[in-house]
Design a protein around this motif. Structure first.
Motif, PDB file in Angstrom:
ATOM      1  N   PRO A   1       6.721  10.502  14.303  1.00 59.31           N
ATOM      2  CA  PRO A   1       6.023  10.521  13.003  1.00 59.31           C
ATOM      3  C   PRO A   1       5.164  11.757  12.759  1.00 59.31           C
ATOM      4  O   PRO A   1       5.283  12.357  11.676  1.00 59.31           O
ATOM      5  N   PRO A   2       4.281  12.194  13.670  1.00 61.30           N
ATOM      6  CA  PRO A   2       3.445  13.355  13.321  1.00 61.30           C
ATOM      7  C   PRO A   2       4.266  14.595  13.048  1.00 61.30           C
ATOM      8  O   PRO A   2       4.066  15.309  12.044  1.00 61.30           O
ATOM      9  N   GLU A   3       5.231  14.887  13.918  1.00 56.57           N
ATOM     10  CA  GLU A   3       6.058  16.065  13.717  1.00 56.57           C
ATOM     11  C   GLU A   3       6.965  15.901  12.504  1.00 56.57           C
ATOM     12  O   GLU A   3       7.263  16.863  11.789  1.00 56.57           O
ATOM     13  N   ARG A   4       7.456  14.659  12.276  1.00 58.08           N
ATOM     14  CA  ARG A   4       8.362  14.425  11.165  1.00 58.08           C
ATOM     15  C   ARG A   4       7.697  14.776   9.833  1.00 58.08           C
ATOM     16  O   ARG A   4       8.304  15.412   8.967  1.00 58.08           O
ATOM     17  N   GLU A   5       6.457  14.370   9.657  1.00 60.29           N
ATOM     18  CA  GLU A   5       5.777  14.641   8.388  1.00 60.29           C
ATOM     19  C   GLU A   5       5.620  16.142   8.154  1.00 60.29           C
ATOM     20  O   GLU A   5       5.840  16.643   7.040  1.00 60.29           O
ATOM     21  N   ARG A   6       5.228  16.897   9.194  1.00 58.24           N
ATOM     22  CA  ARG A   6       5.060  18.336   9.024  1.00 58.24           C
ATOM     23  C   ARG A   6       6.400  19.019   8.759  1.00 58.24           C
ATOM     24  O   ARG A   6       6.503  19.904   7.913  1.00 58.24           O
TER      25      ARG A   6
END
Length: 450
Positions: A269-274
């Protein structure tokens, strides 16, 4: 069609025509007009002026010189003047200013009658009568010696010489008056095509609807016009090639970006959003590049467009998204142009104002020939020395407008290109009280202007 003449031939022809005309006028005025009459004098008036008993009569002048006047002597006049002045004969001298007439030569030589004592008396009587009767004789100089050794001289002003001067000046004035229209016509013929070529070059751009470069005038000007027109065509072809390549690259980038978007969905999730945010930003930039390229390559679709209604629609869409956009238009603003291109141009100006100032104010006004769309904001503005650069593609002012706002630097370039393709212009001004005023000026009959 006759072969155009060169500048050398035109200037040489003008110089030759000017010379011939000037010589003809001078010949007509100086040569054909009657010569001025020889100056004459009245002996009695000359004697009175020499004696100082009366001011010099009109046409006479009195002066002092070191030596006696030189010329053909007039003995009888000198004798009569000496008798009137009660001066010794050697102290008085009279000479002709010009060669005397035959009759006066006879009087001078003493040949009125056969020589003799009675004839000499008759000569004296005739000469005295000439002096007393006020008879005019050819100009002469009458002089008397002064106590200091100088000579007081009376002579003619020679008005004939002044008349010659007036005739010469009149010839010059008439020549200039007749030559001036010819010179003006030739100057207009030489400079007119150059002026129109300069004006067309100043308005020239690489748009497909740009007016043609005039090819007219002298041979050298035609060569220059054709060279400028050919250069524009080559630059236009190069610009089209670059724009087409840019559109192709941007289009080809959409496929790998779609694959990256699918793979990004499986990331944590954190990397996916960026990653998704970066990909969406890149897709937005590519969409802007494609829109710019298509707008440059596609021909304009002319139709009747109400710019005021178009601005109201854009303002309503922006308000629905929570943006503060106000429109002031007192009457419909009708132009002939491409509705899609004009919508894109005004939308870009609104987006810039909202992005950098948070709000936009649109004022639409016009006259019989033009419509002006003013998009104003209260943002940081644009320095005057950077405005010419920022209306070029892919140019941004990082110091005044944050990188966090994004953008590809195409908003103002699209608006400027659209205005120029419609025969108008985009101007950037400082807004009173702070901010930027972007003015889009369009001719009402954009079809004819393009």
């Amino acid at each position: 069609m006759s072969r155009p003449r060169g500048i050398l031939a035109l200037v040489g022809g003008l110089a030759l025509a000017t010379l011939v005309l000037a010589q003809a006028v001078a010949l007509a005025v100086v040569g054909w007009w009657p010569a001025p009459p020889a100056p004459t004098m009245v002996p009695a008036e000359a004697v009175a002026a020499l004696a100082g008993t009366a001011p010099p009569a009109p046409g006479l002048r009195v002066w002092t010189q070191a030596d006696a006047p030189s010329g053909t002597p007039v003995p009888w006049l000198a004798d009569l003047a000496a008798d009137r002045l009660q001066r010794p004969a050697p102290q008085v001298r009279a000479v002709w200013q010009r060669t005397p007439e035959v009759g006066l030569q006879v009087i001078d030589s003493g040949q009125l009658t056969p020589a003799g004592r009675i004839d000499a008396q008759r000569q004296t009587q005739v000469r005295a009568a000439l002096l007393a009767a006020g008879l005019q004789v050819p100009a002469f100089q009458l002089a008397a010696v002064q106590p200091d050794g100088t000579w007081r001289v009376v002579g003619s002003v020679d008005a004939g010489r002044g008349q010659w001067r007036r005739q010469v000046l009149l010839a010059l004035a008439l020549g200039a008056l007749l030559i001036a229209p010819l010179a003006w016509w030739m100057a207009r013929r030489l400079t007119g095509p150059l002026r129109r070529l300069a004006e067309a070059s100043a308005r020239m751009d690489l748009g497909a609807d740009a007016p043609a470069v005039p090819v007219e005038g002298a041979a050298e000007v035609r060569v220059l016009g054709r060279a400028i027109a050919d250069a524009r065509q080559r630059l236009r072809a190069q610009a089209d090639d670059v724009t087409a390549m840019l559109a192709a690259v941007a289009h080809d980038l959409r496929t790998p970006l779609t694959g990256l978007r699918l793979r990004a969905e499986s990331a944590p999730p954190p990397e996916r959003e960026r990653m998704v945010a970066d990909i969406e930003r890149m897709q937005a930039m590519i969409a802007q590049v494609l829109a710019y390229a298509r707008g440059e390559l596609a021909p304009l679709q002319r139709e009747t467009v109400d710019v005021a209604a178009l601005a109201q629609e854009l303002a309503a869409s922006a308000t629905a998204l929570g943006q503060a956009v106000q429109v002031q238009a007192d009457a419909p603003a009708i132009v002939q142009g491409d509705a899609l291109a004009l919508r894109r141009a005004v939308s870009n100006l609104i987006d810039n104002a909202v992005r950098y100032a948070g709000a936009a104010e649109i004022v639409i006004h016009g006259d019989e020939s033009h419509v002006r769309i003013d998009v104003a904001d209260r943002g940081p503005g644009i320095p005057a020395d950077a405005r010419a650069r920022l209306v070029q593609p892919f140019q941004r002012l990082e110091r005044s407008r944050s990188r966090d706002t994004g953008g590809t630097g195409l908003g103002l370039a699209v608006a400027r290109s659209t205005a120029q393709r419609h025969g108008g212009r985009l101007d950037l001004h400082d807004r009173a009280g702070g901010g930027l005023l972007a003015r889009l000026t369009l001719p009402r009959d954009a079809l004819r202007a393009g």
